[in-house]
Design a protein around this motif. Structure first.
Motif, PDB file in Angstrom:
ATOM      1  N   GLU A 147       0.834  -1.209   0.000  1.00 22.69           N
ATOM      2  CA  GLU A 147       0.000   0.000   0.000  1.00 22.69           C
ATOM      3  C   GLU A 147       0.865   1.254   0.000  1.00 22.69           C
ATOM      4  N   VAL A 148       1.960   1.233   0.751  1.00 24.20           N
ATOM      5  CA  VAL A 148       2.896   2.363   0.750  1.00 24.20           C
ATOM      6  C   VAL A 148       3.459   2.546  -0.663  1.00 24.20           C
ATOM      7  N   ASP A 149       3.873   1.444  -1.275  1.00 20.61           N
ATOM      8  CA  ASP A 149       4.409   1.508  -2.642  1.00 20.61           C
ATOM      9  C   ASP A 149       3.379   2.060  -3.612  1.00 20.61           C
ATOM     10  N   CYS A 150       2.143   1.618  -3.477  1.00 24.12           N
ATOM     11  CA  CYS A 150       1.062   2.091  -4.354  1.00 24.12           C
ATOM     12  C   CYS A 150       0.903   3.608  -4.235  1.00 24.12           C
ATOM     13  N   ILE A 151       0.924   4.118  -3.024  1.00 23.92           N
ATOM     14  CA  ILE A 151       0.791   5.561  -2.789  1.00 23.92           C
ATOM     15  C   ILE A 151       1.961   6.314  -3.416  1.00 23.92           C
ATOM     16  N   THR A 198       4.209   9.846  -7.628  1.00 21.74           N
ATOM     17  CA  THR A 198       5.424  10.193  -8.370  1.00 21.74           C
ATOM     18  C   THR A 198       5.483   9.696  -9.809  1.00 21.74           C
ATOM     19  N   GLY A 199       4.703   8.680 -10.131  1.00 18.91           N
ATOM     20  CA  GLY A 199       4.765   8.118 -11.468  1.00 18.91           C
ATOM     21  C   GLY A 199       5.798   7.005 -11.623  1.00 18.91           C
ATOM     22  N   TYR A 200       6.530   6.697 -10.558  1.00 12.37           N
ATOM     23  CA  TYR A 200       7.446   5.559 -10.626  1.00 12.37           C
ATOM     24  C   TYR A 200       6.645   4.274 -10.744  1.00 12.37           C
ATOM     25  N   ASP A 201       7.198   3.290 -11.458  1.00  8.92           N
ATOM     26  CA  ASP A 201       6.628   1.952 -11.398  1.00  8.92           C
ATOM     27  C   ASP A 201       7.357   1.225 -10.270  1.00  8.92           C
ATOM     28  N   PRO A 202       6.892   0.046  -9.874  1.00 11.69           N
ATOM     29  CA  PRO A 202       7.547  -0.640  -8.753  1.00 11.69           C
ATOM     30  C   PRO A 202       9.049  -0.864  -8.959  1.00 11.69           C
ATOM     31  N   ALA A 203       9.459  -1.189 -10.171  1.00 13.03           N
ATOM     32  CA  ALA A 203      10.892  -1.397 -10.442  1.00 13.03           C
ATOM     33  C   ALA A 203      11.667  -0.094 -10.296  1.00 13.03           C
ATOM     34  N   GLY A 204      11.106   0.998 -10.790  1.00 13.34           N
ATOM     35  CA  GLY A 204      11.752   2.300 -10.675  1.00 13.34           C
ATOM     36  C   GLY A 204      11.857   2.760  -9.231  1.00 13.34           C
ATOM     37  N   LEU A 205      10.824   2.476  -8.458  1.00  8.05           N
ATOM     38  CA  LEU A 205      10.843   2.807  -7.029  1.00  8.05           C
ATOM     39  C   LEU A 205      11.955   2.027  -6.333  1.00  8.05           C
ATOM     40  N   GLN A 206      12.035   0.733  -6.614  1.00  8.59           N
ATOM     41  CA  GLN A 206      13.073  -0.094  -6.005  1.00  8.59           C
ATOM     42  C   GLN A 206      14.463   0.383  -6.411  1.00  8.59           C
ATOM     43  N   ASN A 219       1.758  13.230 -10.066  1.00  5.05           N
ATOM     44  CA  ASN A 219       0.328  13.136 -10.328  1.00  5.05           C
ATOM     45  C   ASN A 219      -0.328  14.512 -10.239  1.00  5.05           C
ATOM     46  N   LEU A 220      -1.088  14.848 -11.261  1.00  8.41           N
ATOM     47  CA  LEU A 220      -1.753  16.159 -11.288  1.00  8.41           C
ATOM     48  C   LEU A 220      -2.777  16.300 -10.166  1.00  8.41           C
ATOM     49  N   ASN A 221      -3.341  15.200  -9.713  1.00  3.44           N
ATOM     50  CA  ASN A 221      -4.335  15.247  -8.641  1.00  3.44           C
ATOM     51  C   ASN A 221      -3.722  15.455  -7.262  1.00  3.44           C
ATOM     52  N   ARG A 222      -2.409  15.572  -7.185  1.00  2.00           N
ATOM     53  CA  ARG A 222      -1.775  15.786  -5.878  1.00  2.00           C
ATOM     54  C   ARG A 222      -2.202  17.123  -5.278  1.00  2.00           C
ATOM     55  N   THR A 223      -2.626  18.058  -6.109  1.00  2.00           N
ATOM     56  CA  THR A 223      -3.078  19.349  -5.590  1.00  2.00           C
ATOM     57  C   THR A 223      -4.408  19.221  -4.842  1.00  2.00           C
ATOM     58  N   LEU A 224      -5.057  18.063  -4.952  1.00  2.00           N
ATOM     59  CA  LEU A 224      -6.294  17.826  -4.214  1.00  2.00           C
ATOM     60  C   LEU A 224      -6.007  17.414  -2.768  1.00  2.00           C
ATOM     61  N   ILE A 225      -4.739  17.189  -2.441  1.00  2.00           N
ATOM     62  CA  ILE A 225      -4.351  16.794  -1.091  1.00  2.00           C
ATOM     63  C   ILE A 225      -4.413  18.032  -0.201  1.00  2.00           C
ATOM     64  N   LYS A 226      -5.256  17.974   0.786  1.00  2.00           N
ATOM     65  CA  LYS A 226      -5.463  19.096   1.704  1.00  2.00           C
ATOM     66  C   LYS A 226      -5.281  18.612   3.130  1.00  2.00           C
ATOM     67  N   GLY A 227      -5.047  19.524   4.018  1.00  2.00           N
ATOM     68  CA  GLY A 227      -4.961  19.181   5.432  1.00  2.00           C
ATOM     69  C   GLY A 227      -3.635  19.590   6.035  1.00  2.00           C
ATOM     70  N   LYS A 228      -3.483  19.240   7.299  1.00  2.00           N
ATOM     71  CA  LYS A 228      -2.293  19.646   8.051  1.00  2.00           C
ATOM     72  C   LYS A 228      -1.320  18.493   8.226  1.00  2.00           C
ATOM     73  N   VAL A 229      -0.054  18.830   8.127  1.00  2.00           N
ATOM     74  CA  VAL A 229       1.044  17.931   8.476  1.00  2.00           C
ATOM     75  C   VAL A 229       1.963  18.751   9.360  1.00  2.00           C
ATOM     76  N   CYS A 230       2.231  18.242  10.539  1.00  2.00           N
ATOM     77  CA  CYS A 230       3.069  18.959  11.519  1.00  2.00           C
ATOM     78  C   CYS A 230       2.525  20.365  11.800  1.00  2.00           C
ATOM     79  N   GLY A 231       1.208  20.486  11.817  1.00  2.00           N
ATOM     80  CA  GLY A 231       0.574  21.754  12.145  1.00  2.00           C
ATOM     81  C   GLY A 231       0.544  22.783  11.031  1.00  2.00           C
ATOM     82  N   VAL A 232       0.954  22.396   9.823  1.00  2.00           N
ATOM     83  CA  VAL A 232       1.002  23.332   8.698  1.00  2.00           C
ATOM     84  C   VAL A 232       0.083  22.830   7.594  1.00  2.00           C
TER      85      VAL A 232
END
Length: 108
Positions: free
Chosen positions: A23-27, A32-40, A60-73
């Protein structure tokens, strides 16, 4: 910091919450657009996080849909492009660890 070290921490965090390395690899591949081999390959090369993201095949163009706080920011308010990309990844892994379904994490 080497991406391999951060990757290991992401996997540990997920596994503590009964989630999987796959699941971490999938995310990471979705973001990033890496395939599993490229990630490894990136892990084995020992590239730092900045290089890992700079060499990403297709952020990924949809990364801009990520909202919320990380470390209070608010992720969407981070001005430094590199730090914003890092926090996007942090936020997705946090959502995984909190039990959010993978389909929602990937904004699909």
């Amino acid at each position: 910091m080497p991406f391999a070290k951060i990757y290991s921490l992401y996997v540990q965090k997920a596994e503590r919450k009964q989630r999987t390395r796959a699941e971490v690899d999938c995310i990471i591949c979705w973001l990033t657009g890496y395939d599993p081999a490229g990630l490894q390959q990136q892990i084995e090369q020992g590239n730092d996080l900045e290089t890992f993201l700079a060499q990403a095949p297709a952020l990924n163009l949809n990364r801009t849909l990520i909202k919320g706080k990380v470390c209070g920011v608010q992720v969407e308010e981070i001005e430094d492009p590199l730090m914003r990309e890092i926090r996007y990844l942090d936020k997705l892994i946090d959502e995984l660890a909190r039990g959010k379904p993978l389909e929602k994490i990937l904004r699909s």
